[in-house]
Design a protein around this motif. Structure first.
Motif, PDB file in Angstrom:
ATOM      1  N   VAL A  25     -70.716  -5.893  97.914  1.00 15.60           N
ATOM      2  CA  VAL A  25     -69.415  -5.567  97.353  1.00 15.60           C
ATOM      3  C   VAL A  25     -69.568  -5.015  95.943  1.00 15.60           C
ATOM      4  O   VAL A  25     -68.936  -4.032  95.574  1.00 15.60           O
TER       5      VAL A  25
ATOM      6  N   GLU B 139     -70.778  -9.782 101.000  1.00 17.27           N
ATOM      7  CA  GLU B 139     -70.016 -10.404 102.083  1.00 17.27           C
ATOM      8  C   GLU B 139     -70.856 -10.326 103.338  1.00 17.27           C
ATOM      9  O   GLU B 139     -71.415  -9.267 103.651  1.00 17.27           O
TER      10      GLU B 139
ATOM     11  N   GLY C  21     -67.436 -15.956 108.428  1.00 14.96           N
ATOM     12  CA  GLY C  21     -68.152 -15.166 107.439  1.00 14.96           C
ATOM     13  C   GLY C  21     -68.049 -15.831 106.086  1.00 14.96           C
ATOM     14  O   GLY C  21     -67.404 -16.872 105.941  1.00 14.96           O
ATOM     15  N   TYR C  22     -68.695 -15.227 105.097  1.00  9.08           N
ATOM     16  CA  TYR C  22     -68.619 -15.798 103.760  1.00  9.08           C
ATOM     17  C   TYR C  22     -68.890 -14.748 102.694  1.00  9.08           C
ATOM     18  O   TYR C  22     -69.420 -13.680 102.967  1.00  9.08           O
ATOM     19  N   ARG C  23     -68.484 -15.094 101.479  1.00 10.31           N
ATOM     20  CA  ARG C  23     -68.733 -14.264 100.303  1.00 10.31           C
ATOM     21  C   ARG C  23     -69.714 -15.025  99.418  1.00 10.31           C
ATOM     22  O   ARG C  23     -69.487 -16.183  99.098  1.00 10.31           O
ATOM     23  N   GLU C  24     -70.794 -14.356  99.053  1.00  8.54           N
ATOM     24  CA  GLU C  24     -71.797 -14.933  98.168  1.00  8.54           C
ATOM     25  C   GLU C  24     -71.651 -14.283  96.801  1.00  8.54           C
ATOM     26  O   GLU C  24     -71.805 -13.071  96.668  1.00  8.54           O
ATOM     27  N   SER C  25     -71.334 -15.084  95.798  1.00  7.10           N
ATOM     28  CA  SER C  25     -71.209 -14.594  94.424  1.00  7.10           C
ATOM     29  C   SER C  25     -72.338 -15.204  93.609  1.00  7.10           C
ATOM     30  O   SER C  25     -72.471 -16.431  93.553  1.00  7.10           O
TER      31      SER C  25
ATOM     32  N   ASN D 106     -64.957 -17.785 104.735  1.00  6.30           N
ATOM     33  CA  ASN D 106     -63.660 -17.155 104.999  1.00  6.30           C
ATOM     34  C   ASN D 106     -62.722 -18.090 105.771  1.00  6.30           C
ATOM     35  O   ASN D 106     -61.567 -17.759 105.983  1.00  6.30           O
TER      36      ASN D 106
END
Length: 169
Positions: free
Chosen positions: A44, A58, A79-83, A100
């Motif tokens: 992203v 993501e 799913g997931y978001r990795e920051s 998510n």
């Protein structure tokens, strides 16, 4: 809360790992899509701020067979978001994962770091924690996430050492 620690040795220096692999698009695409079988991987954003690099990706991992209670709770399309934030000086990547689904009930954090070995290679160390505050199945979720982390990091390590050979690094 469940915790995990995984270590793998890579046939490269820390400089090569962080500078020529970890943030490189082709390496990540091939690792997540091809080696790990993630149906979706998308960077992203990635911003170099001088002393740090901030990256957001993501991902949609393969879920495989889920126990009935988890399948009913999570359904399809997990799913997931990795920051993450990489400290260049300390060679340390701090990450938070936001799923998510059930994002208000599941907390996943970790630290990825490297250290040199005596033979010019580097050891990658990941230490993470998972807390699932879901009545009746929280422990089951935590165990599944930890198991997936251990398996994926092992597969990623094998891929990384092969990739290093392919790329002549």
């Amino acid at each position: 809360m469940a915790t995990v620690r995984v270590e793998h040795v890579f046939n490269c220096s820390e400089d090569t790992y962080w500078g020529k692999l970890f943030f490189e698009d082709e390496y990540n695409r091939r690792m997540f899509r091809d080696a790990l079988g993630f149906p979706s991987y998308e960077k992203v954003s990635q911003t170099d701020r001088g002393d740090t690099i901030e990256r957001v990706v993501e991902l949609v991992p393969p879920t495989g067979e889920l126990p009935g209670p988890l399948k009913k709770l999570i359904g399809d399309g997990l799913g997931y978001r990795e920051s993450g934030r990489f400290d260049k000086q300390r060679r340390r990547f701090e990450v938070s994962i936001t799923p998510n689904k059930l994002a208000d009930k599941i907390t996943i954090t970790g630290v990825l770091r490297t250290e040199p070995t005596s033979d010019g290679k580097c050891r990658r160390i990941y230490e993470g924690s998972v807390e699932a505050r879901v009545f009746g199945v929280g422990g089951m979720i935590e165990k599944r996430v930890i198991s997936d982390v251990e398996q994926n990091y092992a597969k990623a390590a094998a891929f990384t050492n092969q990739y290093l050979i392919e790329q002549g690094l």
